[in-house]
Write a protein that holds these residues in place. Structure first.
Motif, PDB file in Angstrom:
ATOM      1  N   UNK A   1       0.828  -1.208   0.000  1.00 22.70           N
ATOM      2  CA  UNK A   1       0.000   0.000   0.000  1.00 22.70           C
ATOM      3  C   UNK A   1       0.862   1.257   0.000  1.00 22.70           C
ATOM      4  N   UNK A   2       1.985   1.225   0.736  1.00 17.14           N
ATOM      5  CA  UNK A   2       2.880   2.375   0.804  1.00 17.14           C
ATOM      6  C   UNK A   2       3.469   2.674  -0.576  1.00 17.14           C
ATOM      7  N   UNK A   3       3.894   1.627  -1.278  1.00 17.27           N
ATOM      8  CA  UNK A   3       4.439   1.813  -2.629  1.00 17.27           C
ATOM      9  C   UNK A   3       3.381   2.399  -3.556  1.00 17.27           C
ATOM     10  N   UNK A   4       2.170   1.884  -3.518  1.00 10.50           N
ATOM     11  CA  UNK A   4       1.096   2.385  -4.384  1.00 10.50           C
ATOM     12  C   UNK A   4       0.830   3.864  -4.102  1.00 10.50           C
ATOM     13  N   UNK A   5       0.905   4.266  -2.840  1.00  9.21           N
ATOM     14  CA  UNK A   5       0.659   5.667  -2.492  1.00  9.21           C
ATOM     15  C   UNK A   5       1.795   6.591  -2.932  1.00  9.21           C
ATOM     16  N   UNK A   6       3.033   6.208  -2.666  1.00  7.07           N
ATOM     17  CA  UNK A   6       4.155   7.117  -2.885  1.00  7.07           C
ATOM     18  C   UNK A   6       4.892   6.916  -4.214  1.00  7.07           C
ATOM     19  N   UNK A   7       4.871   5.708  -4.741  1.00  7.47           N
ATOM     20  CA  UNK A   7       5.552   5.384  -5.998  1.00  7.47           C
ATOM     21  C   UNK A   7       4.622   4.537  -6.861  1.00  7.47           C
ATOM     22  N   UNK A   8       3.477   5.077  -7.281  1.00  6.43           N
ATOM     23  CA  UNK A   8       2.489   4.252  -7.994  1.00  6.43           C
ATOM     24  C   UNK A   8       3.030   3.618  -9.263  1.00  6.43           C
ATOM     25  N   UNK A   9       4.014   4.213  -9.886  1.00 12.35           N
ATOM     26  CA  UNK A   9       4.602   3.653 -11.102  1.00 12.35           C
ATOM     27  C   UNK A   9       5.432   2.400 -10.809  1.00 12.35           C
ATOM     28  N   UNK A  10       5.649   2.092  -9.519  1.00 10.70           N
ATOM     29  CA  UNK A  10       6.387   0.880  -9.148  1.00 10.70           C
ATOM     30  C   UNK A  10       5.469  -0.261  -8.703  1.00 10.70           C
ATOM     31  N   UNK A  11       4.156  -0.066  -8.818  1.00 12.41           N
ATOM     32  CA  UNK A  11       3.277  -1.170  -8.445  1.00 12.41           C
ATOM     33  C   UNK A  11       3.567  -2.359  -9.360  1.00 12.41           C
ATOM     34  N   UNK A  12       3.492  -3.524  -8.802  1.00 14.01           N
ATOM     35  CA  UNK A  12       3.792  -4.788  -9.488  1.00 14.01           C
ATOM     36  C   UNK A  12       5.269  -4.923  -9.863  1.00 14.01           C
ATOM     37  N   UNK A  13       6.114  -4.114  -9.222  1.00 16.23           N
ATOM     38  CA  UNK A  13       7.565  -4.204  -9.433  1.00 16.23           C
ATOM     39  C   UNK A  13       8.234  -4.325  -8.065  1.00 16.23           C
ATOM     40  N   UNK A  14       7.677  -5.210  -7.241  1.00 15.10           N
ATOM     41  CA  UNK A  14       8.095  -5.312  -5.849  1.00 15.10           C
ATOM     42  C   UNK A  14       8.404  -6.759  -5.501  1.00 15.10           C
ATOM     43  N   UNK A  15       9.586  -6.967  -4.911  1.00 17.80           N
ATOM     44  CA  UNK A  15       9.996  -8.291  -4.448  1.00 17.80           C
ATOM     45  C   UNK A  15      10.036  -8.288  -2.925  1.00 17.80           C
TER      46      UNK A  15
END
Length: 155
Positions: free
Chosen positions: A84-98
């Protein structure tokens, strides 16, 4: 280049969240707490200074950016908090998370991380020890290091 970026202490200001947690719970500032003891809401951690601009710069320079983070094994709710934090602050990185406890198994050119306890020293590419090693105390120095070290290489 493929660049993996850690969250806590690199793009998320985890230390600030720890200080706030201690203050809110009347815990002396000098008391050392271990992560399982911390009941921090990871969705409320502030962004590290310079992180948003630095990741956008790396992205516009043509690098492929991924998040590589180690969520608390004892607090499975943190796994979703980090997403959720990534989606809020770096939405262009959603689905690019390990989510991993073994960063040495990642296949990339650069790993930017602030600790050495999850295989970082054995990462096959270049490990930038954020805040400690390579002279990279902050995002400005990370960008300078990457530009100097990889300036003549193809992206």
């Amino acid at each position: 280049m493929r660049i993996f970026v850690d969250m806590d202490g690199v793009i998320a200001d985890f230390q600030h969240a720890v200080e706030e947690y201690k203050k809110d719970n009347n815990i002396p500032a000098c008391k050392k707490l271990h992560r399982p003891e911390l009941k921090i809401d990871f969705t409320k951690i502030p962004v590290m200074p310079g992180a948003i601009e630095a990741l956008h710069k790396l992205r516009t320079d043509g690098h492929d950016i991924f998040i590589a983070t180690t969520p608390s094994w004892d607090r499975p709710e943190t796994w979703g908090h980090k997403r959720d934090w990534i989606v809020e602050h770096f939405p262009w990185l959603k689905r690019k998370m390990f989510l991993t406890h073994r960063k040495d198994l990642l296949d990339g050119d650069i790993l930017i991380d602030d600790t050495r306890f999850r295989g970082q020293p054995n990462f096959k590419g270049t490990w930038i020890w954020f805040g400690v090693g390579n002279g990279c105390k902050d995002w400005k120095e990370v960008l300078e290091f990457i530009n100097e070290k990889f300036d003549n290489e193809e992206i």
